[in-house]
Scaffold this motif. Sequence first.
Motif, PDB file in Angstrom:
ATOM      1  N   ASN A  35       0.875  -1.187   0.023  1.00 31.07           N
ATOM      2  CA  ASN A  35      -0.073   0.067  -0.102  1.00 31.07           C
ATOM      3  C   ASN A  35       0.796   1.267  -0.163  1.00 31.07           C
ATOM      4  O   ASN A  35       1.447   1.697   0.973  1.00 31.07           O
ATOM      5  N   LEU A  36       1.094   1.836  -0.990  1.00 35.82           N
ATOM      6  CA  LEU A  36       1.840   3.054  -1.351  1.00 35.82           C
ATOM      7  C   LEU A  36       0.900   4.455  -0.956  1.00 35.82           C
ATOM      8  O   LEU A  36       0.083   4.594  -1.713  1.00 35.82           O
ATOM      9  N   MET A  37       1.504   5.147   0.249  1.00 38.81           N
ATOM     10  CA  MET A  37       0.809   6.368   0.358  1.00 38.81           C
ATOM     11  C   MET A  37       1.733   7.581   0.385  1.00 38.81           C
ATOM     12  O   MET A  37       2.995   7.487   0.453  1.00 38.81           O
ATOM     13  N   ALA A  38       1.059   8.743   0.004  1.00 39.41           N
ATOM     14  CA  ALA A  38       1.924  10.026   0.091  1.00 39.41           C
ATOM     15  C   ALA A  38       1.140  11.135  -0.230  1.00 39.41           C
ATOM     16  O   ALA A  38      -0.069  11.135  -0.652  1.00 39.41           O
ATOM     17  N   SER A  39       1.690  12.437  -0.052  1.00 35.82           N
ATOM     18  CA  SER A  39       0.837  13.640  -0.504  1.00 35.82           C
ATOM     19  C   SER A  39       0.833  13.641  -1.926  1.00 35.82           C
ATOM     20  O   SER A  39       1.870  12.964  -2.550  1.00 35.82           O
ATOM     21  N   PRO A  40      -0.004  14.413  -2.605  1.00 39.16           N
ATOM     22  CA  PRO A  40      -0.071  14.529  -3.946  1.00 39.16           C
ATOM     23  C   PRO A  40       1.443  14.934  -4.924  1.00 39.16           C
ATOM     24  O   PRO A  40       2.021  15.928  -4.112  1.00 39.16           O
ATOM     25  N   GLY A  41       1.937  14.498  -5.634  1.00 37.67           N
ATOM     26  CA  GLY A  41       3.118  14.925  -6.245  1.00 37.67           C
ATOM     27  C   GLY A  41       4.436  14.593  -5.828  1.00 37.67           C
ATOM     28  O   GLY A  41       5.407  14.766  -6.051  1.00 37.67           O
ATOM     29  N   GLY A  43       5.609  11.408  -5.974  1.00 33.82           N
ATOM     30  CA  GLY A  43       6.131  10.590  -6.891  1.00 33.82           C
ATOM     31  C   GLY A  43       5.613   9.055  -6.636  1.00 33.82           C
ATOM     32  O   GLY A  43       6.401   8.082  -7.098  1.00 33.82           O
ATOM     33  N   LYS A  44       4.561   8.918  -6.400  1.00 33.77           N
ATOM     34  CA  LYS A  44       3.927   7.409  -6.205  1.00 33.77           C
ATOM     35  C   LYS A  44       3.804   6.882  -7.566  1.00 33.77           C
ATOM     36  O   LYS A  44       4.516   5.741  -7.494  1.00 33.77           O
TER      37      LYS A  44
END
Length: 219
Positions: A35-41, A43-44
């Motif tokens: 499960n890859l999580m991050a803020s927008p932008g 680089g997911k």
Amino acid sequence: MSQRITVVEKILGANERLAETNRLALDQAGVFGLNLMASPGAGKTSLIEHTIRRLADRYQIAVVDGDVATSIDADRAAAAGAQAVQINTGGECHLDAVMLQEALAQLDLPSIDLLIVENVGNLICPANFQLGTHKSVLIASVPEGDDKPYKYPGMYQGVDALVINKIDLQPYIDFDMDYFRRGVEALNPGLVTFPLSCRTGQGLEDWLAWVGEWVERGR
Ligand code: MG
Ligand code: ZN
């Protein structure tokens, strides 16, 4: 007040049970789920593209992309060589176990070795919704700033690995890596960390080795 709290707990409880069902389906098919999580932008999608391109000769890879709208990210994953399913959440700012269950039904799980779920770009609520994947990974990036662990502790506490993307931009941005890492260490001691650049390829090998190791264990 207490009634509202009860309702929220019920929703999370139901989600966790469904996440267990998803996990069983992945285990039975020998699929390792990320499960890859991050803020927008952060680089997911770029990291997913690199991961597909580099591991596709060894593993069958599927991507489930969560976005509020469009199929831009699933199109990129498919172009890189993966089976891809786009989930449009229609305004929801996170994926939940029901959405993943619907996506899994569209995939031929026994033929897949690695499932990468790209969560909706958001540093708050994705951390609260289990999906049934085996590992949660957070991608931070240098341009977001070195204060993010301090501002979004819940996200940093709940993950199994941390990618620090765009390290090639460090000379141009006031990003204090020691300050950032101290914040991470306080929240999630000993967290596995991969500083890398999707643009230059620096640091990608360690990330790919970590993913490959878990895929092998899950087969
Ligand atoms: Mg994306
Ligand atoms: Zn949300």
